[in-house]
Design a protein around this motif. Structure first.
Motif, PDB file in Angstrom:
ATOM      1  N   GLU A 204       0.808  -1.211   0.000  1.00 29.22           N
ATOM      2  CA  GLU A 204       0.000   0.000   0.000  1.00 29.22           C
ATOM      3  C   GLU A 204       0.842   1.261   0.000  1.00 29.22           C
ATOM      4  O   GLU A 204       0.321   2.359  -0.209  1.00 29.22           O
ATOM      5  CB  GLU A 204      -0.933   0.002   1.218  1.00 29.22           C
ATOM      6  N   GLN A 205       2.179   1.086   0.258  1.00 28.40           N
ATOM      7  CA  GLN A 205       3.089   2.229   0.320  1.00 28.40           C
ATOM      8  C   GLN A 205       2.551   3.319   1.242  1.00 28.40           C
ATOM      9  O   GLN A 205       2.490   4.511   0.905  1.00 28.40           O
ATOM     10  CB  GLN A 205       3.336   2.796  -1.086  1.00 28.40           C
ATOM     11  N   LYS A 206       2.156   2.875   2.434  1.00 26.44           N
ATOM     12  CA  LYS A 206       1.657   3.848   3.404  1.00 26.44           C
ATOM     13  C   LYS A 206       2.100   3.468   4.817  1.00 26.44           C
ATOM     14  O   LYS A 206       2.495   2.328   5.088  1.00 26.44           O
ATOM     15  CB  LYS A 206       0.143   3.965   3.339  1.00 26.44           C
ATOM     16  N   LEU A 207       2.009   4.428   5.705  1.00 29.95           N
ATOM     17  CA  LEU A 207       2.392   4.245   7.096  1.00 29.95           C
ATOM     18  C   LEU A 207       1.499   3.215   7.780  1.00 29.95           C
ATOM     19  O   LEU A 207       0.278   3.257   7.654  1.00 29.95           O
ATOM     20  CB  LEU A 207       2.288   5.586   7.833  1.00 29.95           C
ATOM     21  N   ILE A 208       2.134   2.294   8.535  1.00 35.09           N
ATOM     22  CA  ILE A 208       1.341   1.327   9.320  1.00 35.09           C
ATOM     23  C   ILE A 208       1.758   1.330  10.791  1.00 35.09           C
ATOM     24  O   ILE A 208       1.248   0.532  11.585  1.00 35.09           O
ATOM     25  CB  ILE A 208       1.479  -0.105   8.756  1.00 35.09           C
ATOM     26  N   GLY A 209       2.667   2.222  11.165  1.00 35.88           N
ATOM     27  CA  GLY A 209       3.082   2.285  12.562  1.00 35.88           C
ATOM     28  C   GLY A 209       4.407   2.986  12.708  1.00 35.88           C
ATOM     29  O   GLY A 209       4.935   3.573  11.756  1.00 35.88           O
ATOM     30  N   GLY A 210       4.948   2.940  13.915  1.00 34.11           N
ATOM     31  CA  GLY A 210       6.243   3.561  14.171  1.00 34.11           C
ATOM     32  C   GLY A 210       6.895   2.939  15.388  1.00 34.11           C
ATOM     33  O   GLY A 210       6.230   2.295  16.206  1.00 34.11           O
ATOM     34  N   GLY A 261      -7.452  15.050  17.074  1.00 37.79           N
ATOM     35  CA  GLY A 261      -8.303  14.431  16.069  1.00 37.79           C
ATOM     36  C   GLY A 261      -7.557  13.691  14.992  1.00 37.79           C
ATOM     37  O   GLY A 261      -8.104  13.419  13.915  1.00 37.79           O
ATOM     38  N   TYR A 262      -6.286  13.341  15.229  1.00 34.93           N
ATOM     39  CA  TYR A 262      -5.519  12.599  14.236  1.00 34.93           C
ATOM     40  C   TYR A 262      -5.942  11.131  14.186  1.00 34.93           C
ATOM     41  O   TYR A 262      -6.417  10.563  15.173  1.00 34.93           O
ATOM     42  CB  TYR A 262      -4.018  12.652  14.552  1.00 34.93           C
ATOM     43  N   GLU A 263      -5.720  10.528  13.043  1.00 35.62           N
ATOM     44  CA  GLU A 263      -5.900   9.083  12.906  1.00 35.62           C
ATOM     45  C   GLU A 263      -4.676   8.413  13.536  1.00 35.62           C
ATOM     46  O   GLU A 263      -3.564   8.510  13.008  1.00 35.62           O
ATOM     47  CB  GLU A 263      -6.016   8.690  11.430  1.00 35.62           C
ATOM     48  N   LEU A 264      -4.875   7.756  14.656  1.00 36.84           N
ATOM     49  CA  LEU A 264      -3.749   7.201  15.403  1.00 36.84           C
ATOM     50  C   LEU A 264      -3.124   6.007  14.691  1.00 36.84           C
ATOM     51  O   LEU A 264      -3.779   5.305  13.923  1.00 36.84           O
ATOM     52  CB  LEU A 264      -4.186   6.782  16.805  1.00 36.84           C
ATOM     53  N   THR A 265      -1.849   5.801  14.963  1.00 34.83           N
ATOM     54  CA  THR A 265      -1.129   4.641  14.456  1.00 34.83           C
ATOM     55  C   THR A 265      -0.411   3.977  15.625  1.00 34.83           C
ATOM     56  O   THR A 265      -0.076   4.647  16.610  1.00 34.83           O
ATOM     57  CB  THR A 265      -0.126   5.056  13.360  1.00 34.83           C
ATOM     58  N   THR A 266      -0.191   2.684  15.536  1.00 33.76           N
ATOM     59  CA  THR A 266       0.451   1.958  16.638  1.00 33.76           C
ATOM     60  C   THR A 266       1.923   2.322  16.740  1.00 33.76           C
ATOM     61  O   THR A 266       2.656   2.280  15.755  1.00 33.76           O
ATOM     62  CB  THR A 266       0.315   0.439  16.437  1.00 33.76           C
ATOM     63  N   ILE A 267       2.345   2.668  17.947  1.00 34.02           N
ATOM     64  CA  ILE A 267       3.745   2.994  18.213  1.00 34.02           C
ATOM     65  C   ILE A 267       4.320   1.908  19.125  1.00 34.02           C
ATOM     66  O   ILE A 267       3.747   1.598  20.168  1.00 34.02           O
ATOM     67  CB  ILE A 267       3.888   4.376  18.882  1.00 34.02           C
ATOM     68  N   SER A 268       5.440   1.351  18.710  1.00 30.17           N
ATOM     69  CA  SER A 268       6.093   0.317  19.525  1.00 30.17           C
ATOM     70  C   SER A 268       7.150   0.941  20.416  1.00 30.17           C
ATOM     71  O   SER A 268       7.760   1.954  20.075  1.00 30.17           O
ATOM     72  CB  SER A 268       6.712  -0.763  18.641  1.00 30.17           C
ATOM     73  N   TYR A 298      -3.136   0.814  20.235  1.00 30.17           N
ATOM     74  CA  TYR A 298      -2.186   1.726  19.617  1.00 30.17           C
ATOM     75  C   TYR A 298      -0.807   1.696  20.293  1.00 30.17           C
ATOM     76  O   TYR A 298       0.045   2.546  20.020  1.00 30.17           O
ATOM     77  CB  TYR A 298      -2.744   3.149  19.609  1.00 30.17           C
ATOM     78  N   PHE A 299      -0.595   0.698  21.173  1.00 28.48           N
ATOM     79  CA  PHE A 299       0.701   0.547  21.838  1.00 28.48           C
ATOM     80  C   PHE A 299       1.210  -0.876  21.631  1.00 28.48           C
ATOM     81  O   PHE A 299       0.472  -1.842  21.787  1.00 28.48           O
ATOM     82  CB  PHE A 299       0.579   0.833  23.331  1.00 28.48           C
ATOM     83  N   GLU A 300       2.480  -0.977  21.290  1.00 23.61           N
ATOM     84  CA  GLU A 300       3.131  -2.265  21.067  1.00 23.61           C
ATOM     85  C   GLU A 300       4.427  -2.292  21.878  1.00 23.61           C
ATOM     86  O   GLU A 300       5.094  -1.259  22.004  1.00 23.61           O
ATOM     87  CB  GLU A 300       3.436  -2.433  19.576  1.00 23.61           C
ATOM     88  N   PHE A 301       4.754  -3.445  22.436  1.00 27.38           N
ATOM     89  CA  PHE A 301       5.975  -3.571  23.222  1.00 27.38           C
ATOM     90  C   PHE A 301       6.945  -4.520  22.526  1.00 27.38           C
ATOM     91  O   PHE A 301       6.588  -5.641  22.181  1.00 27.38           O
ATOM     92  CB  PHE A 301       5.653  -4.070  24.631  1.00 27.38           C
ATOM     93  N   GLU A 302       8.175  -4.036  22.331  1.00 24.59           N
ATOM     94  CA  GLU A 302       9.208  -4.835  21.672  1.00 24.59           C
ATOM     95  C   GLU A 302      10.181  -5.390  22.710  1.00 24.59           C
ATOM     96  O   GLU A 302      10.551  -4.709  23.662  1.00 24.59           O
ATOM     97  CB  GLU A 302       9.986  -3.986  20.654  1.00 24.59           C
TER      98      GLU A 302
END
Length: 434
Positions: A204-210, A261-268, A298-302
């Motif tokens: 999709e060439q788009k952001l899926i997280g950070g 009001g942003y569309e949130l993305t999952t941050i690890s 929206y939270f991921e743990f590495e």
């Protein structure tokens, strides 16, 4: 060990720290044949207490002090610096370092085996650092620090129970002495910065997280590279302070984005071994996230596989807790160690992050690409998500995609950015609640 006229603690019969230091200074100046400072510790002691209770923990500490101090003819003096950590002053039989190492490796293994035979659920391990004292006028605290540093150098190396302090370690301790005050100063003066490196979908060439990463600024405003401080904070047990700071900052950032009001993305965010030893660390993070109102998805743990070298059962239970609360768990640096596949059969994770080195080694030959493709197919079949790190050009992107990986992270897409720059570049407004 002779302790006449010295004030001692009741549990171990060992003197207190100030008494030890004063008496050690006296003994060294009176003339010892071959003085040696030793730092000895027991791994998994907190877990031992959980499994067998504090009374049995006291029994173990008494046995520990008896074997290493009271019954050890080479031990001149000792004190308990922490609950399960003892500092010894030895006068050894010879000057041959290898003989000393062999002798105490045998003692460590014999002690560990006897404890594990009696208490099989805890799997404790005695390990030590040894500093050969050459200058009797050297500061006693510096001697202790060097023995401790040698011990910490093998904390996660289960094949080795003894480490001798070397000149290379001396250079590292000098570096450590500069990094630690710089780190505390940065915490106090808001110079620990959170950067975010984006993750992208190839198709999709788009952001899926950070991924949230730390950067520390020195007093002159220069960025200190992570490789200069991460290992030192890990070895000194200060990494939890950094992890906690970064995690709280990410919670604050996500809450701010939600309110805008942003569309949130999952941050690890990274979790270290030390985080799982700190009482209530994981639950405290969960409480902060719940209080923020940002959904847990929206939270991921590495984490890395080395996290499971100690307190395995405790770590697994806390990861299960996080997953039940709705957080994603990823194993970072897959392929950089030797136990990755073994660990995946036991560890509750959702996402596998392939290490750049493993990916590059696999891309070079046809057999490597087949292995990479089969691994990704296997992980997909058992419902793991996969992501490849360190992708830097379109050729690498194409090959990992052909092998079955759609999610990537690397300089091909973007470098780590200060979180406000990440916001400007990637966060978009959306109508409606998250």
């Amino acid at each position: 060990m002779k302790l006449e006229n010295l004030t001692t603690e009741s549990l171990t019969g060992l003197p207190y720290a100030d008494v030890f230091k004063a008496e050690t200074e006296r003994l060294l100046k009176c003339g010892m044949k071959n003085p040696v400072m030793v730092s000895v510790d027991i791994s998994n002691f907190k877990y031992f207490n959980q499994m067998y209770g504090y009374d049995e923990g006291d029994v173990l500490i008494k046995k520990y002090a008896k074997v290493y101090c009271h019954d050890n003819k080479e031990c001149v003096l000792a004190f308990r610096i922490y609950v399960d950590h003892i500092i010894l002053l030895l006068d050894v039989e010879d000057e041959d370092m290898s003989s000393i190492e062999i002798r105490y490796d045998e003692l460590n293994r014999k002690f560990s085996a006897s404890v594990n035979e009696e208490y099989p659920l805890a799997r404790v391990r005695a390990y030590m650092g040894i500093y050969i004292i050459e200058d009797v006028n050297e500061n006693i605290t510096k001697m202790i620090d060097r023995a401790q540093y040698a011990r910490r150098s093998i904390k996660i190396n289960y094949t080795q129970t003894v480490a001798m302090f070397t000149q290379g370690m001396a250079e590292h301790t000098e570096e450590e002495a500069g990094i630690i005050p710089m780190f505390f100063s940065a915490l106090e003066n808001d110079r620990v910065k959170v950067y975010i490196q984006p993750k992208f979908s190839i198709e999709e060439q788009k952001l899926i997280g950070g991924e949230a990463l730390s950067r520390i600024m020195d007093k002159d405003g220069n960025i200190v590279p992570p490789k200069a401080y991460i290992d030192i904070l890990e070895s000194t047990g200060l990494i939890s302070k950094l992890d906690y700071y970064v995690i709280l900052k990410v919670i604050e950032i996500q809450k701010n984005w939600m309110e805008k009001g942003y569309e949130l993305t999952t941050i690890s965010m990274n979790l270290s071994r030390k985080d799982f030893w700190e009482p209530q660390f994981i639950k405290a993070i969960d409480e902060c996230i719940v209080k923020s109102g940002v959904p847990t998805k929206y939270f991921e743990f590495e984490l890395t596989e080395t996290l499971f070298c100690e307190n395995y059962v405790t770590v697994i239970s806390q990861l299960d807790y996080l997953r039940k609360r709705g957080y994603k768990i990823s194993m970072d640096d897959f392929g950089s160690g030797y136990n990755s596949l073994y660990m995946l059969g036991k560890v509750p994770v959702d996402i596998i992050k392939f290490d750049r080195g493993f990916v590059l080694n696999s891309l070079g030959v046809e057999s490597g690409r087949k292995i990479l493709k089969n691994l990704m197919n296997t992980f997909t079949d058992i419902e793991f998500d996969v992501i490849c790190e360190g992708i830097e050009n379109r050729e690498e992107e194409k090959i990992v995609h052909d092998c079955g990986c759609n999610a990537v992270q690397g300089y091909l897409y973007d470098m780590p950015l200060p979180y406000d720059k990440f916001e400007d570049k990637y966060m978009t407004e959306t109508m409606g609640a998250q």
